[in-house]
Scaffold this motif. Structure first.
Motif, PDB file in Angstrom:
ATOM      1  N   ILE A 100     -23.558  48.788  14.874  1.00  0.00           N
ATOM      2  CA  ILE A 100     -24.501  49.320  15.851  1.00  0.00           C
ATOM      3  C   ILE A 100     -23.951  50.638  16.402  1.00  0.00           C
ATOM      4  CG2 ILE A 100     -25.700  48.849  18.024  1.00  0.00           C
ATOM      5  CD1 ILE A 100     -25.399  45.874  17.388  1.00  0.00           C
ATOM      6  N   PRO A 101     -24.789  51.671  16.540  1.00  0.00           N
ATOM      7  CA  PRO A 101     -24.305  52.985  16.995  1.00  0.00           C
ATOM      8  C   PRO A 101     -23.517  52.948  18.295  1.00  0.00           C
ATOM      9  CG  PRO A 101     -26.536  53.185  16.159  1.00  0.00           C
ATOM     10  CD  PRO A 101     -26.220  51.725  16.159  1.00  0.00           C
ATOM     11  N   LEU A 126     -22.809  52.242  -1.563  1.00  0.00           N
ATOM     12  CA  LEU A 126     -23.321  52.466  -0.220  1.00  0.00           C
ATOM     13  C   LEU A 126     -22.767  53.768   0.339  1.00  0.00           C
ATOM     14  CD1 LEU A 126     -22.938  48.898   1.360  1.00  0.00           C
ATOM     15  CD2 LEU A 126     -24.895  49.831   0.116  1.00  0.00           C
ATOM     16  N   ASN A 127     -23.612  54.521   1.019  1.00  0.00           N
ATOM     17  CA  ASN A 127     -23.205  55.706   1.770  1.00  0.00           C
ATOM     18  C   ASN A 127     -23.464  55.476   3.245  1.00  0.00           C
ATOM     19  OD1 ASN A 127     -23.540  58.828  -0.120  1.00  0.00           O
ATOM     20  ND2 ASN A 127     -22.476  56.921  -0.610  1.00  0.00           N
ATOM     21  N   GLU A 128     -22.700  56.184   4.082  1.00  0.00           N
ATOM     22  CA  GLU A 128     -22.771  56.050   5.537  1.00  0.00           C
ATOM     23  C   GLU A 128     -22.608  54.589   5.961  1.00  0.00           C
ATOM     24  OE1 GLU A 128     -24.997  58.770   8.169  1.00  0.00           O
ATOM     25  OE2 GLU A 128     -26.331  58.982   6.441  1.00  0.00           O
ATOM     26  N   SER A 129     -21.539  53.991   5.502  1.00  0.00           N
ATOM     27  CA  SER A 129     -21.276  52.590   5.859  1.00  0.00           C
ATOM     28  C   SER A 129     -20.848  52.442   7.317  1.00  0.00           C
ATOM     29  CB  SER A 129     -20.203  52.021   4.936  1.00  0.00           C
ATOM     30  OG  SER A 129     -19.000  52.770   5.064  1.00  0.00           O
ATOM     31  N   TRP A 130     -20.187  53.465   7.872  1.00  0.00           N
ATOM     32  CA  TRP A 130     -19.685  53.487   9.247  1.00  0.00           C
ATOM     33  C   TRP A 130     -18.602  52.435   9.486  1.00  0.00           C
ATOM     34  CZ3 TRP A 130     -24.502  54.065  12.970  1.00  0.00           C
ATOM     35  CH2 TRP A 130     -25.223  55.219  12.620  1.00  0.00           C
ATOM     36  N   THR A 131     -18.036  51.889   8.450  1.00  0.00           N
ATOM     37  CA  THR A 131     -17.062  50.808   8.617  1.00  0.00           C
ATOM     38  C   THR A 131     -15.710  51.345   9.070  1.00  0.00           C
ATOM     39  OG1 THR A 131     -16.676  50.930   6.219  1.00  0.00           O
ATOM     40  CG2 THR A 131     -18.151  49.215   7.018  1.00  0.00           C
ATOM     41  N   PRO A 177     -18.192  45.186  16.050  1.00  0.00           N
ATOM     42  CA  PRO A 177     -18.886  44.093  15.341  1.00  0.00           C
ATOM     43  C   PRO A 177     -19.899  44.666  14.366  1.00  0.00           C
ATOM     44  CG  PRO A 177     -19.811  44.369  17.535  1.00  0.00           C
ATOM     45  CD  PRO A 177     -18.646  45.312  17.452  1.00  0.00           C
ATOM     46  N   LEU A 178     -20.183  43.925  13.328  1.00  0.00           N
ATOM     47  CA  LEU A 178     -21.162  44.355  12.341  1.00  0.00           C
ATOM     48  C   LEU A 178     -22.578  44.186  12.877  1.00  0.00           C
ATOM     49  CD1 LEU A 178     -19.597  42.788   9.125  1.00  0.00           C
ATOM     50  CD2 LEU A 178     -19.854  45.223   9.577  1.00  0.00           C
ATOM     51  N   ASN A 179     -23.467  45.030  12.400  1.00  0.00           N
ATOM     52  CA  ASN A 179     -24.894  44.888  12.697  1.00  0.00           C
ATOM     53  C   ASN A 179     -25.430  43.791  11.780  1.00  0.00           C
ATOM     54  OD1 ASN A 179     -27.688  45.113  12.895  1.00  0.00           O
ATOM     55  ND2 ASN A 179     -27.640  47.333  13.130  1.00  0.00           N
ATOM     56  N   MET A 180     -25.544  42.575  12.307  1.00  0.00           N
ATOM     57  CA  MET A 180     -25.841  41.430  11.457  1.00  0.00           C
ATOM     58  C   MET A 180     -27.232  41.505  10.843  1.00  0.00           C
ATOM     59  SD  MET A 180     -23.005  40.121  11.492  1.00  0.00           S
ATOM     60  CE  MET A 180     -23.445  38.840  10.328  1.00  0.00           C
ATOM     61  N   LYS A 181     -28.167  42.163  11.500  1.00  0.00           N
ATOM     62  CA  LYS A 181     -29.495  42.292  10.917  1.00  0.00           C
ATOM     63  C   LYS A 181     -29.422  43.075   9.607  1.00  0.00           C
ATOM     64  CE  LYS A 181     -34.162  44.039  11.772  1.00  0.00           C
ATOM     65  NZ  LYS A 181     -35.078  44.720  12.726  1.00  0.00           N
ATOM     66  N   LEU A 189     -13.285  43.553   7.383  1.00  0.00           N
ATOM     67  CA  LEU A 189     -12.839  43.057   6.082  1.00  0.00           C
ATOM     68  C   LEU A 189     -13.923  43.265   5.025  1.00  0.00           C
ATOM     69  CD1 LEU A 189     -11.249  39.653   7.188  1.00  0.00           C
ATOM     70  CD2 LEU A 189     -10.092  41.853   6.860  1.00  0.00           C
ATOM     71  N   ASP A 190     -13.483  43.431   3.778  1.00  0.00           N
ATOM     72  CA  ASP A 190     -14.440  43.554   2.672  1.00  0.00           C
ATOM     73  C   ASP A 190     -15.325  42.320   2.565  1.00  0.00           C
ATOM     74  OD1 ASP A 190     -13.279  45.986   2.115  1.00  0.00           O
ATOM     75  OD2 ASP A 190     -11.988  45.210   0.517  1.00  0.00           O
ATOM     76  N   SER A 191     -14.735  41.149   2.811  1.00  0.00           N
ATOM     77  CA  SER A 191     -15.480  39.896   2.681  1.00  0.00           C
ATOM     78  C   SER A 191     -16.551  39.736   3.749  1.00  0.00           C
ATOM     79  CB  SER A 191     -14.515  38.704   2.748  1.00  0.00           C
ATOM     80  OG  SER A 191     -13.777  38.726   3.963  1.00  0.00           O
ATOM     81  N   GLU A 192     -16.484  40.533   4.819  1.00  0.00           N
ATOM     82  CA  GLU A 192     -17.538  40.498   5.828  1.00  0.00           C
ATOM     83  C   GLU A 192     -18.779  41.240   5.366  1.00  0.00           C
ATOM     84  OE1 GLU A 192     -16.210  40.811  10.111  1.00  0.00           O
ATOM     85  OE2 GLU A 192     -14.432  41.648   9.137  1.00  0.00           O
ATOM     86  N   ILE A 193     -18.612  42.125   4.383  1.00  0.00           N
ATOM     87  CA  ILE A 193     -19.733  42.905   3.869  1.00  0.00           C
ATOM     88  C   ILE A 193     -20.345  42.221   2.654  1.00  0.00           C
ATOM     89  CG2 ILE A 193     -20.446  45.161   2.994  1.00  0.00           C
ATOM     90  CD1 ILE A 193     -17.975  46.320   4.419  1.00  0.00           C
TER      91      ILE A 193
END
Length: 355
Positions: A140-141, A173-178, A150-154, A183-187
């Protein structure tokens, strides 16, 4: 030539459909699927064992007659005809029971008939599916400044549902903002995809003294992931360090064919220094014969270039065109808008258009 199909979208103008399930549930589904396979094998062994017992009883007249006499409780006077009738009924009943049981096992457990896809063989005979998306941030921005956002779960649900449905072989993917804390496994599930990332940092996105107000410390980032179950091998090109958000992988298919894949996110405010770095990076790879069969895809932010004419009045954009299309002998394949404003910002360059 390597046959390949591309699924290219952009979150800027093509929203992916929403879903109501978690990818973590798929891991439970896989475990349940393995348990079902084991259970079906046990049932199959049970059916085979019972069939052997029936066959042994059918061959061994003494055993069969002993059981029938015990069950029928016949007198000696009526033993022979009664045993004959009961024998036939008993055999028919047993055969029907176990035949019906085996049919039900087969219907309820389709794994007996369909053991699953043979991915290594399929990828040799079908096009390789590549999915590209500018996700405009998986966080989230408002959390961009956090070191552990935290990740944007939506968006994660939408991304994972699309991948679960279409099962692309390679994900870009581009502009992942990670951030490194993610973790990779969260994506993507680590048991299904190998993930390689280039998150934004001071090394990949250096400060631009010419435009200090437009420098963004957070955001950006690129990602390439590929399936683990299709025999696809990958090695990251890490010999050349570059101050840019670019990631290159060399791939080898089970058939032995090889190709290189790069993804590049270019911030539109970057100037000639960024161009010089990219030129040095790509020409060095080309000199090492790393770009014999090469694809480069990403959000390059060239709004002033007109496609498919490949013409522009912006000097910096013209430099990139000469680099890609003249020096590297690449062709640009995207001619439809990838942005809601009608611009073609996400581009695909390759030196093997029939790849």
């Amino acid at each position: 030539a390597l046959s390949m199909s591309m699924l290219i979208t952009s979150c800027k103008n093509v929203p992916m459909k929403s879903v109501s399930y978690l990818w973590s549930g798929n891991q439970l589904k896989n475990e349940f699927h393995q348990f079902t396979i084991a259970l079906s094998h046990i049932k199959l062994l049970f059916a085979i064992l019972v069939s052997i017992i029936i066959r042994s009883a059918h061959v061994n007249r003494k055993v069969r007659y002993y059981v029938l006499y015990r069950l029928s409780l016949c007198n000696d006077k009526f033993r022979t005809p009664t045993v004959s009738r009961i024998n036939k009924l008993f055999q028919m009943l047993l055969y029907w029971i176990f035949t019906l049981n085996f049919i039900l096992i087969t219907i309820i457990n389709p794994n007996l008939l369909n053991p699953g896809p043979r991915s290594n063989q399929n990828v040799q005979t079908r096009p390789l599916k590549i999915f590209y998306n500018n996700v405009q941030g998986l966080i989230i921005p408002r959390d961009l400044k956090s070191e552990s956002p935290p990740l944007n779960m939506k968006k994660i649900y939408e991304l994972q549902s699309f991948i679960f449905e279409h099962k692309p072989d390679i994900v870009i993917l581009n502009e992942s903002w990670t951030k490194p804390s993610i973790l990779d496994s969260e994506i993507l599930p680590e048991n299904s995809y190998k993930v390689l990332r280039c998150d934004r940092s001071g090394k990949t996105h250096p400060f631009d003294p010419a435009q200090p107000k437009k420098f963004r410390k957070n955001g950006g980032g690129v990602l390439i992931a590929h399936r683990k179950d299709i025999g696809l091998e990958s090695t990251q090109v890490g010999l050349i360090k570059i101050q840019a958000e670019i990631l290159t992988l060399n791939f080898k298919l089970p058939t032995g064919k090889r190709f290189s894949l790069s993804t590049f996110y270019r911030v539109g405010t970057l100037g000639v220094e960024n161009f010089d770095l990219i030129k040095s990076y790509l020409t060095t790879l080309a000199s090492k014969k790393k770009l014999d069969k090469h694809l480069l895809i990403g959000d390059l932010n060239f709004p002033e270039i007109r496609w498919p004419d490949s013409s522009t009045t912006v000097e910096l954009h013209q430099k990139f065109l000469e680099l890609f299309m003249n020096e590297l002998d690449h062709t640009q394949l995207i001619n439809l808008p990838t942005h809601k404003n009608g611009n073609i910002l996400d581009l695909l360059f390759t030196n093997v258009p029939d790849l």
